[in-house]
Write an enzyme that holds these catalytic residues in place. Structure first.
Site, PDB file in Angstrom:
ATOM      1  N   ASN A 208     -49.695 -50.564 -99.621  1.00 21.91           N
ATOM      2  CA  ASN A 208     -51.191 -50.652 -99.216  1.00 21.91           C
ATOM      3  C   ASN A 208     -51.310 -49.967 -97.805  1.00 21.91           C
ATOM      4  O   ASN A 208     -50.317 -49.810 -97.198  1.00 21.91           O
ATOM      5  CB  ASN A 208     -51.469 -52.290 -99.467  1.00 21.91           C
ATOM      6  CG  ASN A 208     -50.916 -53.021 -98.426  1.00 21.91           C
ATOM      7  OD1 ASN A 208     -51.031 -52.902 -97.303  1.00 21.91           O
ATOM      8  ND2 ASN A 208     -50.129 -54.115 -99.043  1.00 21.91           N
ATOM      9  N   ASP A 276     -49.921 -58.163-104.409  1.00 18.54           N
ATOM     10  CA  ASP A 276     -50.049 -59.061-105.404  1.00 18.54           C
ATOM     11  C   ASP A 276     -49.063 -59.129-106.575  1.00 18.54           C
ATOM     12  O   ASP A 276     -48.649 -60.038-106.949  1.00 18.54           O
ATOM     13  CB  ASP A 276     -51.291 -59.207-105.810  1.00 18.54           C
ATOM     14  CG  ASP A 276     -52.218 -59.678-104.762  1.00 18.54           C
ATOM     15  OD1 ASP A 276     -52.006 -60.616-104.169  1.00 18.54           O
ATOM     16  OD2 ASP A 276     -53.510 -59.081-104.408  1.00 18.54           O
ATOM     17  N   LYS A 286     -34.764 -42.269-111.439  1.00 12.82           N
ATOM     18  CA  LYS A 286     -36.107 -41.459-111.325  1.00 12.82           C
ATOM     19  C   LYS A 286     -36.829 -41.256-112.454  1.00 12.82           C
ATOM     20  O   LYS A 286     -35.969 -40.646-113.493  1.00 12.82           O
ATOM     21  CB  LYS A 286     -35.963 -40.347-110.485  1.00 12.82           C
ATOM     22  CG  LYS A 286     -37.278 -39.850-110.260  1.00 12.82           C
ATOM     23  CD  LYS A 286     -37.129 -38.273-109.372  1.00 12.82           C
ATOM     24  CE  LYS A 286     -38.694 -37.593-109.273  1.00 12.82           C
ATOM     25  NZ  LYS A 286     -38.517 -36.455-108.694  1.00 12.82           N
ATOM     26  N   ASP A 305     -46.690 -66.128-103.870  1.00 16.16           N
ATOM     27  CA  ASP A 305     -47.614 -66.332-102.717  1.00 16.16           C
ATOM     28  C   ASP A 305     -46.938 -67.158-101.599  1.00 16.16           C
ATOM     29  O   ASP A 305     -46.674 -68.328-101.611  1.00 16.16           O
ATOM     30  CB  ASP A 305     -48.956 -66.685-103.164  1.00 16.16           C
ATOM     31  CG  ASP A 305     -50.008 -66.682-102.215  1.00 16.16           C
ATOM     32  OD1 ASP A 305     -49.622 -67.000-100.797  1.00 16.16           O
ATOM     33  OD2 ASP A 305     -51.215 -66.557-102.575  1.00 16.16           O
ATOM     34  N   ILE A 306     -46.593 -66.176-100.625  1.00 17.53           N
ATOM     35  CA  ILE A 306     -45.819 -66.586 -99.473  1.00 17.53           C
ATOM     36  C   ILE A 306     -46.672 -67.665 -98.835  1.00 17.53           C
ATOM     37  O   ILE A 306     -46.181 -68.964 -98.452  1.00 17.53           O
ATOM     38  CB  ILE A 306     -45.412 -65.558 -98.499  1.00 17.53           C
ATOM     39  CG1 ILE A 306     -44.486 -64.518 -99.188  1.00 17.53           C
ATOM     40  CG2 ILE A 306     -44.448 -66.179 -97.356  1.00 17.53           C
ATOM     41  CD1 ILE A 306     -44.469 -63.124 -98.353  1.00 17.53           C
TER      42      ILE A 306
HETATM   43  O1  C5P Z   1     -54.824 -63.983-101.717  1.00 12.90           O
HETATM   44  P1  C5P Z   1     -54.972 -62.847-100.470  1.00 12.90           P
HETATM   45  O2  C5P Z   1     -54.018 -61.896-100.521  1.00 12.90           O
HETATM   46  O3  C5P Z   1     -56.200 -62.556-100.102  1.00 12.90           O
HETATM   47  O4  C5P Z   1     -54.354 -63.980 -99.074  1.00 12.90           O
HETATM   48  C1  C5P Z   1     -54.233 -63.428 -98.004  1.00 12.90           C
HETATM   49  C2  C5P Z   1     -53.391 -64.122 -97.323  1.00 12.90           C
HETATM   50  O5  C5P Z   1     -52.232 -64.676 -98.052  1.00 12.90           O
HETATM   51  C3  C5P Z   1     -52.728 -63.373 -96.138  1.00 12.90           C
HETATM   52  O6  C5P Z   1     -52.324 -64.346 -95.252  1.00 12.90           O
HETATM   53  C4  C5P Z   1     -51.388 -63.106 -96.737  1.00 12.90           C
HETATM   54  O7  C5P Z   1     -50.322 -62.863 -95.699  1.00 12.90           O
HETATM   55  C5  C5P Z   1     -51.202 -64.180 -97.649  1.00 12.90           C
HETATM   56  N1  C5P Z   1     -50.237 -63.766 -98.602  1.00 12.90           N
HETATM   57  C6  C5P Z   1     -48.888 -64.157 -98.807  1.00 12.90           C
HETATM   58  N2  C5P Z   1     -48.279 -63.945-100.218  1.00 12.90           N
HETATM   59  C7  C5P Z   1     -48.851 -63.084-101.177  1.00 12.90           C
HETATM   60  C8  C5P Z   1     -50.378 -62.657-101.029  1.00 12.90           C
HETATM   61  C9  C5P Z   1     -50.755 -63.069 -99.919  1.00 12.90           C
HETATM   62  O8  C5P Z   1     -48.507 -64.651 -98.051  1.00 12.90           O
HETATM   63  N3  C5P Z   1     -48.159 -62.651-102.403  1.00 12.90           N
END
Ligand code: C5P
Length: 398
Positions: A208, A276, A286, A305-306
């Site tokens: 991204n 995501d 490849k 989701d960290i």
């Molecule tokens: O859900 P979204 O991506 O909008 O959330 C944004 C927040 O969640 C940011 O703080 C991002 O660093 C964190 N995040 C994360 N791990 C993910 C997706 C988002 O820590 N897989």
């Protein structure tokens, strides 16, 4: 001011070494005690007698000196200081430091010390730009070594470019900044930053447009307030923050592992734009067009989701967990819902619709969502947002 501070000053053998004498004087004027160590090459430029006269201290030059060892061993010498400073730091000294070599007094002290180290490099521009030196610089930054310069300018060798030793006053300022206690002294903060790269095959990935600028500024601002910062970044072009522990990762899964390994921490700021989804089974070869016109099909899995994972931790949860929300409409509503969904303490929300110019720009306009509600911050530089957020974090952890 540096009253009561003790600086171990290692003087390397570079043409800028003459400035180290002015540095000794400047540091003493600011109240510090300076104990000089001069390398063999350094002694070709600066005599121990000059350093002794200006510092009013014993000058150390030899690893195998019986009298020095009897009076104060080299391990003690390396730990007795508040900060170890290398000025000028030659390519040779940086190489030894980066590789853990210890074949003279200076390099042994640098390996034995338990204090922070600040280096002021000085060398010819081609040497500074050489990949070998840049590799060493990156490794040292990773190890948390602080850098003052080099700057760009005309050099003694007649060439022009980066590699010049910064002026003694600026080195003294950097030393003051490094020694300043600050409201976050003794606190550990984990910061994630940048995009993640999710591989499709060995040459392609999903990414991204995150620049990493805001996360980097936050890490720098936290460190300036005295925090010990672990900065976990995906592949980003921005220059890494100085004086922090940098961990480079590629994928969301690696980022989560790095965060978990870095804990415990008093606070965590998740500024990374984490992908995501990842490709379920990235090909180890490849992916090729086979001429049939058939299109590759990629299967996706959701990434961990960290922010949510760390927010939901029991015992090891940082006291303050901060997430980000980039929204294009109904910013407060979406960010408030996100705060609840992720279980974090604060959400730093911003409007990234194209007309704001925030994404990729140098400014940011944020809304801080906390338990108390939404607080609008005026539009300001990303560095200023970082300083304001760092100050708020310091208040919250006080
Ligand atoms: O859900 P979204 O991506 O909008 O959330 C944004 C927040 O969640 C940011 O703080 C991002 O660093 C964190 N995040 C994360 N791990 C993910 C997706 C988002 O820590 N897989």
């Amino acid at each position: 001011m540096l009253a009561g501070k003790r600086i171990l000053l290692i003087i390397g053998g570079g043409v800028g070494a003459f400035k180290s004498l002015t540095l000794i004087r400047t540091l003493r004027e600011r109240g510090a005690r300076v104990v000089p160590v001069i390398t063999k090459a350094g002694q070709e430029f600066v005599t121990p007698l000059s350093a002794a006269a200006l510092s009013a201290e014993k000058v150390y030059t030899d690893l195998f000196s019986l009298t020095d060892e009897a009076e104060m061993g080299h391990i003690e010498l390396s730990r007795d200081a508040d900060l170890v400073v290398v000025a000028p730091a030659t390519a040779d000294l940086l190489g030894k430091m980066a590789n853990g070599l210890a074949d003279d007094l200076a390099s042994t002290l640098l390996l034995a010390t338990d204090k922070r180290v600040l280096v002021a490099p000085a060398m010819n521009v081609r040497m500074w730009e050489h990949p070998a030196v840049q590799r060493n610089v990156a490794a040292l930054r990773n190890d948390g070594v602080l850098f003052a310069g080099p700057t760009e300018g005309a050099m003694a060798c007649g060439e022009f470019g980066p590699g010049r030793l910064v002026e003694p006053d600026e080195i003294a300022d950097a030393i003051e900044a490094a020694l300043k206690g600050g409201p976050l002294a003794g606190k550990h903060v984990v910061v994630t930053s940048g995009p993640t790269h999710e591989p499709i095959d060995p040459v392609r990935y999903i990414a991204n447009r995150s620049s990493g600028a805001q996360g980097t500024a936050i890490a720098q601002a936290l460190s300036a307030l005295g925090a010990s910062v672990t900065f976990i970044t995906g592949p980003a072009d921005v220059v890494r923050p100085t004086g922090v522990h940098v961990i480079e990762v590629q994928t969301a899964q690696e980022m989560l592992e790095a965060v978990e390994a870095a804990l415990p921490a008093e606070a965590a700021v998740f500024a990374a734009a984490v992908a995501d989804w990842r490709v379920v089974s990235a090909s180890d070869r490849k992916i090729k067009k086979d001429g049939s016109g058939a299109l590759p099909v990629l299967d996706f899995a959701e990434n961990p989701d960290i922010l949510a994972t760390v927010s939901a931790m029991g015992d090891g949860r940082p006291q303050l967990v901060v997430g980000f929300a980039a929204e294009t409409h109904d910013v407060v509503e979406h960010a408030t819902a996100k705060r609840a969904r992720k279980g974090c303490d604060w959400i730093v929300a911003n409007d990234v619709s194209p007309e704001t110019g925030i994404m990729g720009g140098s400014e940011n306009a944020v809304i801080l969502i906390s338990e108390g509600g939404a607080e609008d911050w005026p539009r300001m530089g990303k560095d200023e947002v970082a300083r304001k957020l760092a100050a708020r974090i310091a208040e919250a952890l006080a």
